[in-house]
Design an enzyme around this catalytic site. Structure first.
Site: not given
Ligand code: NAD
Length: 240
Positions: A141, A178, A199
């Protein structure tokens, strides 16, 4: 209405950060195209929606070009757990495809139109776990999210005189479906949650709405003098 008259294209808008961004952009007057791998998750969004797997290059580039957006938000991403010792080539390839290559493809597809239309703003979702900080068990990641920061800077530099700004958002731990899955997968849910909160010196997990507020700033003309930056939103995690 900071996005009045603007058209925005958002990937992974079904839940979490992507959905909050789509909703906030709509509230600020944007015409939004909200896409997700799972179209059922897009129900209830009062805008144009479409099923889209961002790892399908033809579908992604076709959808982006058809939308002709002023604002592109690349939000789709996946978190693999494990150290380098546990990582497999299949996980590495999957994460590169979803977290990195999809953003390469969507940016490549949107840029000619943005330049032709006089400019635009691209917002890539990276993570503070990248080139900024390391977290335990985030080898694949962290590598992919560092690549997002690198791509963001490269494209920003090459398009800085063409009216297109490119920034990325680096969230700490944010409440999302997620995140709940990751906490449950760690065995002791309460202990895992306590460790994730510990953290972040602000003593809490962030909200998708807080990230959406930053995305709004970067998408709108209020950030007109900002490009090529990794904008950290992490409750103070990266300060110390
Ligand atoms: P999440 O992981 O709960 O949801 C992810 C969404 O992406 C879902 O709706 C899923 O259907 C969709 N998805 C998965 N594979 C896909 C694909 N191949 N094509 C299109 N859509 C797809 O959402 P989140 O946790 O808010 O994460 C969103 C973004 O934020 C991600 O890039 C994640 O890495 C980043 N992020 C999240 C966090 C966190 O703590 N939640 C922290 C840092 C970065």
């Amino acid at each position: 209405m900071r996005l009045q008259g603007k058209r925005a294209f958002v990937t992974a808008a079904g839940q979490g950060i992507g959905r909050a961004i789509a909703e906030r952009f709509m509230a600020e007057g944007a015409s939004v195209v909200a896409t997700d791998l799972n179209p059922a998750l897009l129900e209830g969004l009062d805008c144009e929606t479409a099923a889209l797997d961002v790892t399908d290059k033809a579908a992604l580039t076709g959808a982006v070009q058809a939308a002709a957006p002023d604002v592109l938000v690349n939000c789709a991403g996946f978190v693999h757990a494990g150290t380098i010792a546990e990582a497999t080539d299949a996980e590495f390839d999957f994460a590169l495809g979803l977290n990195v290559r999809s953003q390469f493809h969507s940016m490549q597809a949107v840029l000619p139109g943005m330049v032709e239309r006089g400019g635009g703003s691209i917002v890539n979702v990276a993570s503070v776990v990248s080139s900024i900080v390391a977290a335990p068990n985030r080898f694949v990641y962290g590598a992919t999210k560092a690549a997002v920061i690198g791509m963001t800077k490269s494209v920003a530099l090459d398009y800085v005189t063409k009216g297109v700004r490119v920034n990325c958002i680096c969230p700490g731990t944010i409440e999302s479906p997620s995140l709940q899955d990751r906490l449950h997968a760690m065995g002791d849910y309460e202990e895992a949650r306590r460790a994730f909160i510990a953290r972040q010196p602000m003593g809490r997990i962030g909200t998708a709405e807080e990230v959406a507020a930053l995305a709004l700033y970067l998408a709108s003309d209020e950030s007109a003098f900002t490009t090529g930056q990794a904008h950290v939103i992490d409750g103070g995690w990266a300060v110390g």
